[in-house]
Design an enzyme around this catalytic site. Sequence first.
Site, PDB file in Angstrom:
ATOM      1  N   HIS A  19       6.275   0.938  -4.790  1.00  0.00           N
ATOM      2  CA  HIS A  19       6.953   1.934  -5.634  1.00  0.00           C
ATOM      3  C   HIS A  19       6.063   3.156  -5.920  1.00  0.00           C
ATOM      4  O   HIS A  19       4.883   3.138  -5.647  1.00  0.00           O
ATOM      5  CB  HIS A  19       7.503   1.294  -6.922  1.00  0.00           C
ATOM      6  CG  HIS A  19       6.479   0.759  -7.876  1.00  0.00           C
ATOM      7  ND1 HIS A  19       6.811   0.404  -9.163  1.00  0.00           N
ATOM      8  CD2 HIS A  19       5.160   0.505  -7.751  1.00  0.00           C
ATOM      9  CE1 HIS A  19       5.732  -0.029  -9.779  1.00  0.00           C
ATOM     10  NE2 HIS A  19       4.727   0.015  -8.956  1.00  0.00           N
ATOM     11  N   GLU A  20       6.698   4.205  -6.428  1.00  0.00           N
ATOM     12  CA  GLU A  20       6.004   5.482  -6.693  1.00  0.00           C
ATOM     13  C   GLU A  20       5.321   6.032  -5.440  1.00  0.00           C
ATOM     14  O   GLU A  20       4.212   6.570  -5.511  1.00  0.00           O
ATOM     15  CB  GLU A  20       4.961   5.316  -7.812  1.00  0.00           C
ATOM     16  CG  GLU A  20       5.520   5.397  -9.210  1.00  0.00           C
ATOM     17  CD  GLU A  20       6.139   6.749  -9.547  1.00  0.00           C
ATOM     18  OE1 GLU A  20       5.775   7.758  -8.933  1.00  0.00           O
ATOM     19  OE2 GLU A  20       7.016   6.763 -10.421  1.00  0.00           O
ATOM     20  N   GLY A  21       5.996   5.909  -4.316  1.00  0.00           N
ATOM     21  CA  GLY A  21       5.409   6.372  -3.051  1.00  0.00           C
ATOM     22  C   GLY A  21       4.681   5.229  -2.374  1.00  0.00           C
ATOM     23  O   GLY A  21       3.664   4.764  -2.857  1.00  0.00           O
TER      24      GLY A  21
END
Lengths: 600, 600
Positions: free
Chosen positions: A441-443
Amino acid sequence: MPETLLCPRNLAFELYEVLDAEGLTQRERFADHSRETFDAAIDTARSIAENLFAPHNRKADENEPIYKDGEAVLIPEVKPAVDAFIEAGFHNASRSFDDGGMQLPNLLSRACFAHFQSANIGTSSYPMLTMGASHLIEVFGSDEQKQRFLQPMLEGRFFGTMALTEPHAGSSLSDLRTRAEPAGDGSYRLKGNKIFISGGDHPLSENIVHMVLAKLPDAPPGVKGISLFIVPKFLVNDDGSLGKRNDVILAGLFHKMGWRGTTSTALNFGDNGNCVGYLVGEPHKGLSYMFQMMNDARIGVGMGAIMLGYAGYLYSLNYARERPQGRLPDGKNPASSQVPIIQHTDVKRMLLMQKAYVEGAFDLGLYAARIVDEEQTAGTEEERKSAHELLDLLTPIVKSWPSEYCLKANEMAIQILGGHGYTREYPVEQYYRDNRLNPIHEGTHGIQSLDLLARKLTQNGGAGLRQLLGLIQGTCKRAGEFSSLDALRQPLEQLLARLTEVTQALLGDLMAGKINQALANSALYLKVFGHAVIGWRWLEQAIRAEQGLAKGNEADVDFYRGKLQAARYFLTWEVPSCHHELDLLAGRDDTCLTMQEDWF
Amino acid sequence: MPETLLCPRNLAFELYEVLDAEGLTQRERFADHSRETFDAAIDTARSIAENLFAPHNRKADENEPIYKDGEAVLIPEVKPAVDAFIEAGFHNASRSFDDGGMQLPNLLSRACFAHFQSANIGTSSYPMLTMGASHLIEVFGSDEQKQRFLQPMLEGRFFGTMALTEPHAGSSLSDLRTRAEPAGDGSYRLKGNKIFISGGDHPLSENIVHMVLAKLPDAPPGVKGISLFIVPKFLVNDDGSLGKRNDVILAGLFHKMGWRGTTSTALNFGDNGNCVGYLVGEPHKGLSYMFQMMNDARIGVGMGAIMLGYAGYLYSLNYARERPQGRLPDGKNPASSQVPIIQHTDVKRMLLMQKAYVEGAFDLGLYAARIVDEEQTAGTEEERKSAHELLDLLTPIVKSWPSEYCLKANEMAIQILGGHGYTREYPVEQYYRDNRLNPIHEGTHGIQSLDLLARKLTQNGGAGLRQLLGLIQGTCKRAGEFSSLDALRQPLEQLLARLTEVTQALLGDLMAGKINQALANSALYLKVFGHAVIGWRWLEQAIRAEQGLAKGNEADVDFYRGKLQAARYFLTWEVPSCHHELDLLAGRDDTCLTMQEDWF
């Protein structure tokens, strides 16, 4: 009682010996603070984390949120924990006194929050997401939006989410399909489906403020056509009271391998054609707003990975001290007692690896928070700009390195506990499952590697990179004053020299338009760059340890010796391994690039 | 339909192009077999695995065994699957026709069993444990024991377990406390507690035959004082009918992170003072009997790790072909369509890594099975002895290497699926959780590293090591005939030269009594040795691929190109990384050895 969340001595080392937290109290913004107020905040965080967050970490894992009558139901322990967190003001730890905050340096608010992440990553996510959402409104929202939505978030009555991902658009946000039509009254009507929205529904707050990315009818294609909207679960009347339920439907909950305490939701916006949203800032600038908040969110993810690693390290350390098993290779008399497994060299290896990964990453995470303080409160515009440039560059490392290596640390924690570690009677398997989310997540890891190589290296004309190289060289120079650190410094210098060379070569390829070739092995580059950064932070810690030892305080000797040995582990066992990746990068190895789909 | 269990073309490559399965049909024992009968057995295994094992893999994970009224309750799908497995004769695949078996080579029975491990590791464990237990009685039991216990196991009516671990004795079996007292009638009365006993209770068979390690009253201390006992759940009357329930109590079930379909039990023997057991073979030789079965069990664990890796690889490969997301770096026009993620180089890297790990390990696992055939059916005593020596040496690698690297493969499979991979709606997260057990059971990773370095290298006067080095050199020599393979051969030759040097140095230390120093970095040695072995197997596969290409069959070109690219990945991306570990080993690095408990 052994420590379970983090090592207080290590935190004090970071704050007061490495990162000069006390120096911040010289600044006007932090003038009311002192080491005493810092420590008081930390003690409060630790107490709430230990007493209200940690006790239900396993229960929340075993009783994940349930979908019932269109709402997400959580175990009852979550709300009192989050309430205490808000009551103590940790959701506003770095905000101004005027806004009801504690006006703490970012360094301190991260250090406080770390306790909650270690104790219970699932429950800590609700306030973390809210902090991210409220920060967006704070920076980009109108005064009216601040009054209506931000104020109740600051008061802890409204929570927030970040609603980006759609079924067909995860890493590729430019392909978002959620639409927003002007309603004629200044508001918008949204229509679309979002998935993997953490905290998308829960009973913890009066209202939930979704920060939603969507496209206006006249949106240009791609990332430059995305706008940001506030979409509350309940509309808010002019007097601040809650209005009717908005057309945001909880379509379902995702069932995850770990991190189960946090609801992961599918949200349908506008199924009934009446989903009210409010444009934040200017049209088509939504993604750039998000990206301006990204550093913060990614440091948060990195810190989460670190604290899961830390919790596992401490648990396996305590276990290894107490679990008798086997005898040393040169003392195999079966009539003798078994030794605690911490005496076995291979167990020491697994503990030292965890220590090196976790404490190395912890230093970097707090160092990043310290740069945020520079970015916000340094004396000159020049210093603040420099801090921003450095932070931009380091963010992909702060996010990705802990996600990979603190997960590896959790793998080792399980291994130390053996069969017990594989059972759900011990917490280490949960840390491992929870931590597996962080490289996603978050890239994703892959996205971070491209962000670093294709974007961050050259951003701001390469100022961040030049600054970082200068800082590492500065640390090496200071380390040179301690002959005891020669064997630690030299591997870092050798790595840095080659990394600089390879970086120039790859940037040259990029400038020459050989884009696919230059980016093909970005994962290798990310590893090497990350190891250089963590190696630097370990050399910095080693210097402080030598300085600490020189003070001659007997009670601290073991602590500093441990620091030096962990630094030695990282700089001699890990850093030199990167020359292999550098060989592949330098040779523009095209094994992966030339692999064909049909050959699999 | 995409393949889900393993790639049939790859299996055919292993059997008929690499490992010469057809050559085995020249031997008397396998004279009734042919490629057709081999393929028929594989087809049957595949069909049962796909139709009866795979469908309940997730359900068994979500509904782990329940303790009820002193018994373990399983979901109803397990028994029909296991029944079909037995009905088809796979529990006796390699046994003689006379014993009701299929008289297949070990190579083929492993290949058949691989399908079940890939489809459902939990359900496949019950027959696997039974095969291990029955094999012990077959080799070391008395005629009466064979009649009473083995015969019903061969018929699939009785199942078995291996009961070794106790709460305070896992890796250190010499510290077992379970006691066995002679009852005067030739039987014994056992008293003790065992934990982590897989398959220790279930409703799949009429009876469960526990193979229990315990100590006789006159036992010398340590590993030389351990005896092996048959302890049935139900006593067996002289006529073969079931007698009364033995004093073996299911004390509880362990709740694991993964591998949940298999009961992991705590068993109390003799709580009521009346646990009847029967000594197998001679007193005090139990551990040596177990160790003689160990190669087999450890190959089984290695194959399990491989097949979990294989299942994840195929799933993520199929997903990557179908999932559109993003665009290539040099074609970022947002108006263009998204590309399937398999086109992204970093995704190809994660697939190629999985292919290299999984197919490299799969080759080694089947190669080990092929050596078992040599050990049992080679023409001369000399050849059989050589095979045994080689197998002894390779076993720690066959067990440990897949446990580490096919787990890593599963980590990559999750990463390719992104957020979806982290949910329980897709199978990859379960493979990862299931596979995390493999570095722990049947001898931990640390134990394997010590077994290799302190025991196996010098076993049989080093004959196994000399043989292996000769085999690798032979492969390098044959590879030298293909100039296209130069870049693959050279890294292996370089690694081998240094590994040989370092091995001699470490053995020298051991002989000189510097035991702690020599064994301190056994984990590094295990990695390097394992990579040398897998690198060798990949070079061998590359030769066969070149030979295959030379035949000019158009339909096979992609397959062979894929083999060559995966070989290139392993030999140029993985093998050279070992020079770093060799540096540490050669320098007798003592970072872990000198780390002190108080410094943590």
